[in-house]
Scaffold this motif. Structure first.
Motif, PDB file in Angstrom:
ATOM      1  N   LEU A  64       4.328  -2.141   1.946  1.00  0.00           N
ATOM      2  CA  LEU A  64       5.316  -2.529   2.587  1.00  0.00           C
ATOM      3  C   LEU A  64       5.893  -1.473   3.857  1.00  0.00           C
ATOM      4  CD1 LEU A  64       7.868  -3.916  -0.083  1.00  0.00           C
ATOM      5  CD2 LEU A  64       6.265  -5.275   1.618  1.00  0.00           C
ATOM      6  N   PHE A  65       5.776  -0.418   3.506  1.00  0.00           N
ATOM      7  CA  PHE A  65       6.197   0.717   4.796  1.00  0.00           C
ATOM      8  C   PHE A  65       5.264   0.532   5.585  1.00  0.00           C
ATOM      9  CE2 PHE A  65       7.900   3.961   1.593  1.00  0.00           C
ATOM     10  CZ  PHE A  65       9.205   3.713   2.211  1.00  0.00           C
ATOM     11  N   PHE A  66       3.896   0.372   5.369  1.00  0.00           N
ATOM     12  CA  PHE A  66       2.743   0.195   6.494  1.00  0.00           C
ATOM     13  C   PHE A  66       3.130  -1.225   7.059  1.00  0.00           C
ATOM     14  CE2 PHE A  66      -0.316   3.067   3.982  1.00  0.00           C
ATOM     15  CZ  PHE A  66       0.438   4.035   4.187  1.00  0.00           C
ATOM     16  N   LYS A  67       3.240  -2.327   6.340  1.00  0.00           N
ATOM     17  CA  LYS A  67       3.297  -3.535   6.883  1.00  0.00           C
ATOM     18  C   LYS A  67       4.796  -3.569   7.691  1.00  0.00           C
ATOM     19  CE  LYS A  67       0.570  -6.389   3.733  1.00  0.00           C
ATOM     20  NZ  LYS A  67       0.423  -7.464   2.825  1.00  0.00           N
ATOM     21  N   SER A  68       5.625  -2.834   7.545  1.00  0.00           N
ATOM     22  CA  SER A  68       6.801  -2.742   8.312  1.00  0.00           C
ATOM     23  C   SER A  68       6.497  -2.602   9.916  1.00  0.00           C
ATOM     24  CB  SER A  68       7.968  -1.841   7.868  1.00  0.00           C
ATOM     25  OG  SER A  68       7.516  -0.611   8.276  1.00  0.00           O
ATOM     26  N   GLN A  69       5.397  -1.896   9.886  1.00  0.00           N
ATOM     27  CA  GLN A  69       5.008  -1.432  11.555  1.00  0.00           C
ATOM     28  C   GLN A  69       3.992  -2.495  12.162  1.00  0.00           C
ATOM     29  OE1 GLN A  69       6.606   1.474  12.632  1.00  0.00           O
ATOM     30  NE2 GLN A  69       7.643   1.104  10.773  1.00  0.00           N
ATOM     31  N   LEU A  70       3.825  -3.713  11.115  1.00  0.00           N
ATOM     32  CA  LEU A  70       2.823  -4.572  11.685  1.00  0.00           C
ATOM     33  C   LEU A  70       3.221  -5.833  11.882  1.00  0.00           C
ATOM     34  CD1 LEU A  70      -0.108  -3.103   9.434  1.00  0.00           C
ATOM     35  CD2 LEU A  70      -0.068  -2.672  11.737  1.00  0.00           C
ATOM     36  N   HIS A 118      -3.792  -6.138   0.368  1.00  0.00           N
ATOM     37  CA  HIS A 118      -2.991  -5.154  -0.252  1.00  0.00           C
ATOM     38  C   HIS A 118      -3.980  -3.564  -0.058  1.00  0.00           C
ATOM     39  CE1 HIS A 118      -0.572  -7.980  -2.262  1.00  0.00           C
ATOM     40  NE2 HIS A 118      -1.471  -8.641  -2.605  1.00  0.00           N
ATOM     41  N   GLU A 119      -4.795  -3.645   0.598  1.00  0.00           N
ATOM     42  CA  GLU A 119      -5.656  -2.605   0.733  1.00  0.00           C
ATOM     43  C   GLU A 119      -4.918  -1.526   1.783  1.00  0.00           C
ATOM     44  OE1 GLU A 119      -9.985  -3.131   1.317  1.00  0.00           O
ATOM     45  OE2 GLU A 119      -9.683  -5.005   0.856  1.00  0.00           O
ATOM     46  N   LEU A 120      -4.727  -0.257   1.010  1.00  0.00           N
ATOM     47  CA  LEU A 120      -3.622   0.647   1.549  1.00  0.00           C
ATOM     48  C   LEU A 120      -4.421   1.305   2.737  1.00  0.00           C
ATOM     49  CD1 LEU A 120      -1.906   2.084  -1.359  1.00  0.00           C
ATOM     50  CD2 LEU A 120      -1.081   0.274   0.317  1.00  0.00           C
ATOM     51  N   ALA A 121      -5.614   1.593   2.709  1.00  0.00           N
ATOM     52  CA  ALA A 121      -6.546   2.332   3.683  1.00  0.00           C
ATOM     53  C   ALA A 121      -6.600   1.476   5.019  1.00  0.00           C
ATOM     54  CB  ALA A 121      -7.726   2.809   3.111  1.00  0.00           C
ATOM     55  N   LYS A 122      -7.047   0.294   4.745  1.00  0.00           N
ATOM     56  CA  LYS A 122      -7.059  -0.866   6.016  1.00  0.00           C
ATOM     57  C   LYS A 122      -5.641  -1.024   6.649  1.00  0.00           C
ATOM     58  CE  LYS A 122     -10.622  -3.934   4.715  1.00  0.00           C
ATOM     59  NZ  LYS A 122     -11.096  -5.224   4.283  1.00  0.00           N
ATOM     60  N   GLU A 154      -8.506   9.616   2.616  1.00  0.00           N
ATOM     61  CA  GLU A 154      -9.355   9.709   1.411  1.00  0.00           C
ATOM     62  C   GLU A 154      -8.469   9.432   0.190  1.00  0.00           C
ATOM     63  OE1 GLU A 154     -11.581  13.694  -0.977  1.00  0.00           O
ATOM     64  OE2 GLU A 154     -10.823  13.718   1.000  1.00  0.00           O
ATOM     65  N   PHE A 155      -7.274   9.926   0.350  1.00  0.00           N
ATOM     66  CA  PHE A 155      -6.145   9.660  -0.864  1.00  0.00           C
ATOM     67  C   PHE A 155      -6.057   8.114  -0.941  1.00  0.00           C
ATOM     68  CE2 PHE A 155      -1.849   8.728  -1.801  1.00  0.00           C
ATOM     69  CZ  PHE A 155      -1.827   8.945  -3.289  1.00  0.00           C
ATOM     70  N   LEU A 156      -5.569   7.359   0.256  1.00  0.00           N
ATOM     71  CA  LEU A 156      -5.495   6.064   0.193  1.00  0.00           C
ATOM     72  C   LEU A 156      -6.704   5.103  -0.447  1.00  0.00           C
ATOM     73  CD1 LEU A 156      -3.456   5.531   3.636  1.00  0.00           C
ATOM     74  CD2 LEU A 156      -2.625   5.627   1.311  1.00  0.00           C
ATOM     75  N   LEU A 157      -7.869   5.541   0.142  1.00  0.00           N
ATOM     76  CA  LEU A 157      -8.847   4.959  -0.375  1.00  0.00           C
ATOM     77  C   LEU A 157      -9.140   5.107  -2.018  1.00  0.00           C
ATOM     78  CD1 LEU A 157     -11.587   5.579   2.038  1.00  0.00           C
ATOM     79  CD2 LEU A 157     -10.851   3.391   1.467  1.00  0.00           C
ATOM     80  N   ILE A 159      -6.631   5.050  -4.187  1.00  0.00           N
ATOM     81  CA  ILE A 159      -5.607   4.187  -4.795  1.00  0.00           C
ATOM     82  C   ILE A 159      -5.295   2.908  -4.205  1.00  0.00           C
ATOM     83  CG2 ILE A 159      -4.094   6.368  -5.392  1.00  0.00           C
ATOM     84  CD1 ILE A 159      -2.087   5.483  -3.185  1.00  0.00           C
ATOM     85  N   ASN A 160      -6.493   2.521  -3.437  1.00  0.00           N
ATOM     86  CA  ASN A 160      -6.634   1.529  -2.388  1.00  0.00           C
ATOM     87  C   ASN A 160      -6.002   0.121  -3.103  1.00  0.00           C
ATOM     88  OD1 ASN A 160      -7.198   0.920   0.241  1.00  0.00           O
ATOM     89  ND2 ASN A 160      -9.178  -0.159   0.051  1.00  0.00           N
ATOM     90  N   ASN A 161      -6.320  -0.109  -4.198  1.00  0.00           N
ATOM     91  CA  ASN A 161      -5.943  -1.398  -4.801  1.00  0.00           C
ATOM     92  C   ASN A 161      -5.337  -1.250  -6.131  1.00  0.00           C
ATOM     93  OD1 ASN A 161      -7.781  -3.312  -3.293  1.00  0.00           O
ATOM     94  ND2 ASN A 161      -9.427  -1.987  -3.985  1.00  0.00           N
TER      95      ASN A 161
END
Length: 209
Positions: A64-70, A118-122, A154-157, A159-161
């Motif tokens: 949600l943090f990331f999507k708030s910017q998108l 839901h992929e955080l790295a993307k 590297e970290f986001l990948l 915990i990506n899913n």
């Protein structure tokens, strides 16, 4: 796997609606993140089922943090006949010869189709470089493990899913010490850093008709 179709919300017609912006999404993300942060203080390292709750809430918070910017702002007026107080069409509104139909202006936020993952790295990669830099600067103050974008990716990948995988953790084999607990000690400072970076951000969203 084919993605499920996102249903378009029904226009609220002449009902009043609340104007929200990206800061409201950040606030929701912070609430999910706070669950993870608070629960981490009392977590047992041995077979504690709350670990998956922390991972699920933490991953959702980052999403949600990331999507708030998108998100885009979608402008969706409702056209109301004054006499009957009923919803009519845009065509009738523009073709009227007397002012018997009014436009009630509504808007909502929408995650564009290309960001519905839901992929955080993307999601992090999709964010503009300035915001990425602000996030990294804030996160780097919270943990020595994340000092560059490569470290963050590297970290986001890793915990990506987690939002998908950890919701139903009982479907996997349960071990005495969860191997993924190592990610907890990076997730917590990353949550704090991302929250700090975005809580005071101001973004003007474009109107999309």
């Amino acid at each position: 796997m084919k993605k499920s179709k996102i249903n378009k919300p029904e226009n609220p017609g002449f009902e009043s609606t609340i104007w929200i912006n990206e800061s409201d999404i950040v606030e929701s993300a912070s609430a999910f993140g706070d669950v993870a942060l608070n629960m981490s203080h009392t977590l047992s390292p041995y077979g504690d089922s709350r670990l998956n709750v922390i991972f699920t809430n933490g991953a959702l918070a980052l999403e949600l943090f990331f999507k708030s910017q998108l998100v885009d702002r979608v402008f969706e007026p409702a056209y109301i006949e004054i006499e009957s107080q009923s919803v009519t069409t845009e065509e009738r509104y523009w073709s009227q010869t007397t002012p018997s139909i009014v436009a009630v202006h509504h808007s909502r936020l929408q995650v564009p189709a290309k960001f519905r993952t839901h992929e955080l790295a993307k999601l992090f990669e999709f964010i503009d470089t300035k915001t990425q830099s602000n996030i990294l600067a804030s996160v780097s103050k919270e943990t020595q493990k994340i000092q560059t974008k490569d470290h963050m990716m590297e970290f986001l990948l890793s915990i990506n899913n987690f939002f998908i995988d950890k919701r139903y953790g009982f479907e996997g084999f349960i071990t005495g010490v969860d191997a993924d607990i190592r990610h907890l000690y990076t997730l917590i400072p990353v949550l704090r850093g991302v929250k700090s970076a975005l809580s005071d951000s101001k973004t003007e969203l474009p109107f999309i008709k």
